[in-house]
Design a protein around this motif. Structure first.
Motif, PDB file in Angstrom:
ATOM      1  N   LEU A  83       0.842  -1.187   0.000  1.00 55.65           N
ATOM      2  CA  LEU A  83       0.000   0.000   0.000  1.00 55.65           C
ATOM      3  C   LEU A  83       0.878   1.237   0.000  1.00 55.65           C
ATOM      4  N   LEU A  84       0.540   2.195  -0.820  1.00 53.81           N
ATOM      5  CA  LEU A  84       1.274   3.453  -0.862  1.00 53.81           C
ATOM      6  C   LEU A  84       0.500   4.480  -0.057  1.00 53.81           C
ATOM      7  N   TYR A  85       1.113   5.036   0.961  1.00 54.73           N
ATOM      8  CA  TYR A  85       0.445   5.983   1.832  1.00 54.73           C
ATOM      9  C   TYR A  85       0.693   7.400   1.360  1.00 54.73           C
ATOM     10  N   LYS A  86      -0.301   8.227   1.504  1.00 47.60           N
ATOM     11  CA  LYS A  86      -0.189   9.638   1.169  1.00 47.60           C
ATOM     12  C   LYS A  86      -0.054  10.415   2.467  1.00 47.60           C
ATOM     13  N   THR A  87       0.461  11.627   2.394  1.00 50.33           N
ATOM     14  CA  THR A  87       0.561  12.462   3.577  1.00 50.33           C
ATOM     15  C   THR A  87      -0.835  12.940   3.948  1.00 50.33           C
ATOM     16  N   ILE A  88      -1.238  12.666   5.184  1.00 48.97           N
ATOM     17  CA  ILE A  88      -2.560  13.026   5.668  1.00 48.97           C
ATOM     18  C   ILE A  88      -2.402  14.060   6.770  1.00 48.97           C
ATOM     19  N   SER A  89      -3.168  15.127   6.685  1.00 43.52           N
ATOM     20  CA  SER A  89      -3.128  16.172   7.702  1.00 43.52           C
ATOM     21  C   SER A  89      -4.518  16.361   8.279  1.00 43.52           C
ATOM     22  N   ILE A  90      -4.581  16.593   9.568  1.00 42.47           N
ATOM     23  CA  ILE A  90      -5.825  16.982  10.211  1.00 42.47           C
ATOM     24  C   ILE A  90      -5.679  18.462  10.528  1.00 42.47           C
ATOM     25  N   VAL A  91      -6.581  19.270   9.979  1.00 37.42           N
ATOM     26  CA  VAL A  91      -6.458  20.724  10.027  1.00 37.42           C
ATOM     27  C   VAL A  91      -7.744  21.316  10.586  1.00 37.42           C
ATOM     28  N   ARG A  92      -7.621  22.355  11.371  1.00 37.01           N
ATOM     29  CA  ARG A  92      -8.788  23.081  11.862  1.00 37.01           C
ATOM     30  C   ARG A  92      -8.911  24.353  11.033  1.00 37.01           C
ATOM     31  N   THR A 146      -2.848   2.275  -3.413  1.00 35.09           N
ATOM     32  CA  THR A 146      -2.805   1.186  -4.386  1.00 35.09           C
ATOM     33  C   THR A 146      -2.245  -0.062  -3.731  1.00 35.09           C
ATOM     34  N   PHE A 147      -2.566  -1.201  -4.303  1.00 35.26           N
ATOM     35  CA  PHE A 147      -2.033  -2.493  -3.880  1.00 35.26           C
ATOM     36  C   PHE A 147      -1.456  -3.148  -5.126  1.00 35.26           C
ATOM     37  N   GLN A 148      -0.162  -3.382  -5.138  1.00 36.24           N
ATOM     38  CA  GLN A 148       0.531  -3.924  -6.312  1.00 36.24           C
ATOM     39  C   GLN A 148       0.246  -3.069  -7.552  1.00 36.24           C
ATOM     40  N   GLY A 149       0.167  -1.761  -7.365  1.00 35.51           N
ATOM     41  CA  GLY A 149      -0.036  -0.840  -8.471  1.00 35.51           C
ATOM     42  C   GLY A 149      -1.477  -0.679  -8.924  1.00 35.51           C
TER      43      GLY A 149
END
Length: 126
Positions: free
Chosen positions: A2-11, A55-58
């Motif tokens: 799995l390819l992780y993206k940058t996740i932000s929690i913002v107010r 994604t999983f295996q692309g």
């Protein structure tokens, strides 16, 4: 993988003082209002969201396939192998094999509800 993206929690607050806590995923147009009170359900929500945005295996996964993988993991079926080949995981992705009934496919109902909310938050986006 799995390819992780940058996740932000913002107010975010407007000039009138009304504020929303939102989840922003860098590299996508996904911004979700958050109404999560603890880390545990938040993690399950993010798991569902990541499952259909990564994604999983692309290959991108559908929400249903991701739930089937989560259910197989919960039932301890995901990583079973034959001669070192993870046939159960391959069967889920290629044939739609499930290790429990819909909508959670073997995942615990509590976890499954939050995972589905994460999946649905992406599926509702234009």
């Amino acid at each position: 993988m799995l390819l992780y993206k940058t996740i932000s929690i913002v107010r975010l607050c407007n000039e009138g003082g009304h504020c929303n806590t939102v989840l922003y995923i860098r590299g996508t147009n996904v911004v979700c209002n958050l109404m999560i009170t603890t880390i545990d359900p938040g993690g399950k929500y993010l798991a569902g969201l990541n499952g259909v945005t990564g994604t999983f295996q692309g290959q991108k996964l559908s929400g249903e396939t991701y739930m089937k993988l989560a259910g197989a993991y919960q039932q301890r079926e995901l990583f079973k192998t034959t001669l070192g080949v993870p046939l159960n995981a391959i069967g889920i992705i290629t044939k739609g094999t499930a290790y429990g009934p819909p909508p959670y496919y073997g995942e615990q109902p509590y976890s499954g509800r939050m995972i589905l909310k994460g999946i649905q938050s992406v599926n509702l986006r234009p």
